[in-house]
Design a protein around this motif. Structure first.
Motif, PDB file in Angstrom:
ATOM      1  N   TYR A  29      11.544  -0.473  20.107  1.00  0.00           N
ATOM      2  CA  TYR A  29      11.691  -1.868  21.104  1.00  0.00           C
ATOM      3  C   TYR A  29      10.444  -2.736  20.839  1.00  0.00           C
ATOM      4  CZ  TYR A  29      15.650  -0.524  23.401  1.00  0.00           C
ATOM      5  OH  TYR A  29      17.210  -0.712  23.065  1.00  0.00           O
ATOM      6  N   ARG A  30       9.410  -3.845  21.080  1.00  0.00           N
ATOM      7  CA  ARG A  30       8.221  -4.594  21.375  1.00  0.00           C
ATOM      8  C   ARG A  30       8.283  -5.301  22.426  1.00  0.00           C
ATOM      9  NH1 ARG A  30       5.001  -2.576  17.062  1.00  0.00           N
ATOM     10  NH2 ARG A  30       6.370  -2.108  14.875  1.00  0.00           N
ATOM     11  N   PHE A  31       6.864  -4.733  23.497  1.00  0.00           N
ATOM     12  CA  PHE A  31       6.687  -5.930  24.591  1.00  0.00           C
ATOM     13  C   PHE A  31       6.830  -7.372  24.417  1.00  0.00           C
ATOM     14  CE2 PHE A  31       3.365  -7.465  27.053  1.00  0.00           C
ATOM     15  CZ  PHE A  31       3.409  -6.709  28.266  1.00  0.00           C
TER      16      PHE A  31
ATOM     17  N   GLU B 133      22.216  -8.714  24.232  1.00  0.00           N
ATOM     18  CA  GLU B 133      21.410  -8.621  22.852  1.00  0.00           C
ATOM     19  C   GLU B 133      20.476  -7.244  23.982  1.00  0.00           C
ATOM     20  OE1 GLU B 133      19.406 -10.054  20.890  1.00  0.00           O
ATOM     21  OE2 GLU B 133      20.135 -11.493  20.449  1.00  0.00           O
ATOM     22  N   ARG B 134      19.588  -6.579  23.239  1.00  0.00           N
ATOM     23  CA  ARG B 134      18.853  -5.178  24.092  1.00  0.00           C
ATOM     24  C   ARG B 134      18.021  -5.532  24.564  1.00  0.00           C
ATOM     25  NH1 ARG B 134      21.567  -5.194  18.996  1.00  0.00           N
ATOM     26  NH2 ARG B 134      22.875  -3.282  19.132  1.00  0.00           N
ATOM     27  N   TYR B 135      17.613  -5.125  25.751  1.00  0.00           N
ATOM     28  CA  TYR B 135      15.951  -5.220  26.176  1.00  0.00           C
ATOM     29  C   TYR B 135      15.382  -3.676  26.873  1.00  0.00           C
ATOM     30  CZ  TYR B 135      17.957 -10.208  26.608  1.00  0.00           C
ATOM     31  OH  TYR B 135      18.466 -11.299  26.266  1.00  0.00           O
ATOM     32  N   LEU B 136      14.435  -3.790  27.357  1.00  0.00           N
ATOM     33  CA  LEU B 136      13.596  -2.884  27.720  1.00  0.00           C
ATOM     34  C   LEU B 136      12.517  -3.097  28.537  1.00  0.00           C
ATOM     35  CD1 LEU B 136      12.404   0.753  26.827  1.00  0.00           C
ATOM     36  CD2 LEU B 136      10.845  -0.722  27.569  1.00  0.00           C
TER      37      LEU B 136
ATOM     38  N   GLU C 101      14.066  -3.820  18.468  1.00  0.00           N
ATOM     39  CA  GLU C 101      13.516  -4.056  17.310  1.00  0.00           C
ATOM     40  C   GLU C 101      14.493  -3.784  16.033  1.00  0.00           C
ATOM     41  OE1 GLU C 101       9.417  -5.131  15.169  1.00  0.00           O
ATOM     42  OE2 GLU C 101       9.804  -3.012  14.936  1.00  0.00           O
ATOM     43  N   ASP C 102      14.160  -2.126  16.066  1.00  0.00           N
ATOM     44  CA  ASP C 102      15.110  -1.210  15.137  1.00  0.00           C
ATOM     45  C   ASP C 102      15.611  -0.437  15.518  1.00  0.00           C
ATOM     46  OD1 ASP C 102      12.961  -0.257  14.122  1.00  0.00           O
ATOM     47  OD2 ASP C 102      12.553  -1.213  12.489  1.00  0.00           O
TER      48      ASP C 102
END
Length: 283
Positions: free
Chosen positions: A210-212, A239-242, A264-265
């Motif tokens: 994941y990207r901050f 979408e996918r969030y963290l 991201e991937d």
């Protein structure tokens, strides 16, 4: 005729002794000296007790904030490394779900999309992942366990996964909590994240990068940060969030600091560790 004895009528000397120089212990002079000594008052005793307690509290806080965190942090890093080594020595079981499948209308010659495995919700306290944040240092790694209770998860230096939020790689919001001080302080450096920093979660299936994106501060009652789309509880996620949550400012629980990231991937185990694990690693 009167006989005068030697020394009669003279004051006895120090050498010969006598009443003046051989007074018993506890005579008037000694008692006067004792009376002149100040006696300890209740306030002075209380002051000394408070000073002693203050020193003890200061030493305890110092231990909790620095020495204890270093010790526990080192132990948790070793535990995370051991878990990763265990996964490497054991074949990964089949993922519980695979939400993304090749569409039926896709042509046979079209490149196959990478299936993003999503594991089932863990049992309370079950370790299912390890989190890496290169910005926090090359050795920064903590185990992730199901649940966010303090006594058996957060206070033991683990990162807790909020029950019923998305799992890594799943559409929606995967949410985590950890301490910023004491118990190894996993999220102590959360406020040092920079846009684009990688937040990587490893499971038996591989690595989820994941990207901050942004930080914000909220009240502890603002549960909307746990929504499938953070802060938008009425919106369906596509979408996918963290989301990372912790206390702010440090040393109290007045507010929460929240870090948001986007997916991201996914890198399967067979492909080896992704480049995101080492990009921009802090010294």
């Amino acid at each position: 005729m009167r006989v005068i004895l030697p020394g009669a009528g003279r004051r006895p000397s120090r050498a010969t002794g006598g009443p003046e120089y051989n007074r018993p212990v506890g005579d008037e002079t000694t008692r006067r000296s004792r009376r002149s000594r100040p006696r300890a008052s209740v306030l002075s005793i209380l002051g000394e007790v408070l000073i002693t307690l203050g020193v003890v509290v200061l030493l305890y806080v110092s231990y909790q904030m620095w020495i204890g965190d270093l010790i526990i942090g080192s132990q948790k890093h070793a535990e995370a490394s051991a878990l990763v080594e265990k996964w490497q020595s054991e074949p990964a079981p089949s993922p519980t779900t695979a939400p993304e499948e090749t569409a039926p209308e896709a042509t046979p010659t079209a490149p196959a999309e990478t299936v993003i495995p999503v594991r089932a919700q863990p049992e309370h306290g079950e370790q299912f992942g390890v989190m890496f944040v290169p910005r926090f240092g090359a050795d920064w790694q903590f185990t992730i366990a199901g649940g966010v209770t303090r006594s058996d998860i957060l206070d033991r230096g683990e990162i807790g996964h909020y029950p019923d939020t998305a799992m890594p790689g799943e559409v929606g919001n995967t949410v985590y909590a950890a301490h910023r001080w004491t118990s190894g302080a996993p999220f102590d450096p959360i406020d040092r994240l920079v846009v684009g920093d990688a937040i990587v979660i490893q499971t038996q299936d591989g690595w989820y990068t994941y990207r901050f994106r942004t930080l914000e501060y909220v009240q502890d009652t603002e549960v909307e940060v746990l929504s499938p789309v953070p802060q938008q509880p009425s919106v369906a996620a596509d979408e996918r969030y963290l989301t990372l949550t912790s206390c702010a400012p440090k040393l109290n629980m007045l507010e929460r600091i929240i870090a948001y990231a986007v997916f991201e991937d996914f890198t399967p185990v067979a492909d080896g560790p992704p480049a995101s694990l080492t990009e921009g690693v802090a010294a």
